[in-house]
Design a protein around this motif. Sequence first.
Motif: not given
Length: 287
Positions: A15-19, A255-260
């Motif tokens: 997910f982080v990589v895609f962002k 979701t939490l990583i998206g916030i942080l």
Amino acid sequence: MIYLALSVLSSTFIFVVFKLYDVYKIQTLYAIIVNYVVACIVGLLLYENPIQPTQIVESSWFWGPVALGVLFIVIFNLMARTAQVAGVSVASVATKMSLAIPVVVGVVLYQEKLSLYQIFGILLALVAVYLASIKGKSVSINKKDLLLPLLVFIGSGIIDTSMKYFEEKHLAPQEVAIFSSMIFGFAAFTGLLFILLQIRKKPLKLNLKNVAGGIVLGVPNYFSIFFLIKALQSDILGSAAVFTLNNVAIVLFSTLIGILLFKEKLTTKNWSGVGLAILSIILVALF
């Protein structure tokens, strides 16, 4: 449980990589193909036995990776099309809600036993995934566009169910690495064919950013599958519980990583989904 945790962490890193693809303007399709090649190579390197192509082709599970590899590319393109036609939220919900399919199959075909707490936790998980995934006030699509998310839902569920089937009926523990590698290998082959068909309309341009993006994605992508199959083989939890915990935990941590990290804003529904996700994990894992 450690394998399940590692699978969740690997999937969350995806997910982080895609962002980051959006940040660095990486072309997703080309990076995805490179990622599949890298994931295949990682699996081959981890396979402890000598690689014997004839033996692999003659194995009872060989046609599984062939079908799954094709399905990976098909579902990826269906997800992209769904996001374009019906919205990202619809594509996300359709993908994650597909956990219902392997859960039902695990109970019906493999006679897995679930406690009342776990059943309630799984139902909560479905609600949690929906609430945590939707963006905006509501998810709505035209009736004529219902086929796309339906196909994403069914296809994603078939992929998870197939993982359980081959783990249950065909795979020895030492074959997990090569089995996972073959899935990504055939996905890469299918993706390359797809790109070659597009070359007539749009010439292929080699972009180092796309290659780098695929390499960074390939390693966690491989381990997300590898550790998921390992978790299914551990028999600590049934497949219904494993798939529920895996999908819900991915939604929760993403979701939490998206916030942080990315300063994403959550609606009240999203926060409700996060709370229900935590409660569902407790119910499914501890009871």
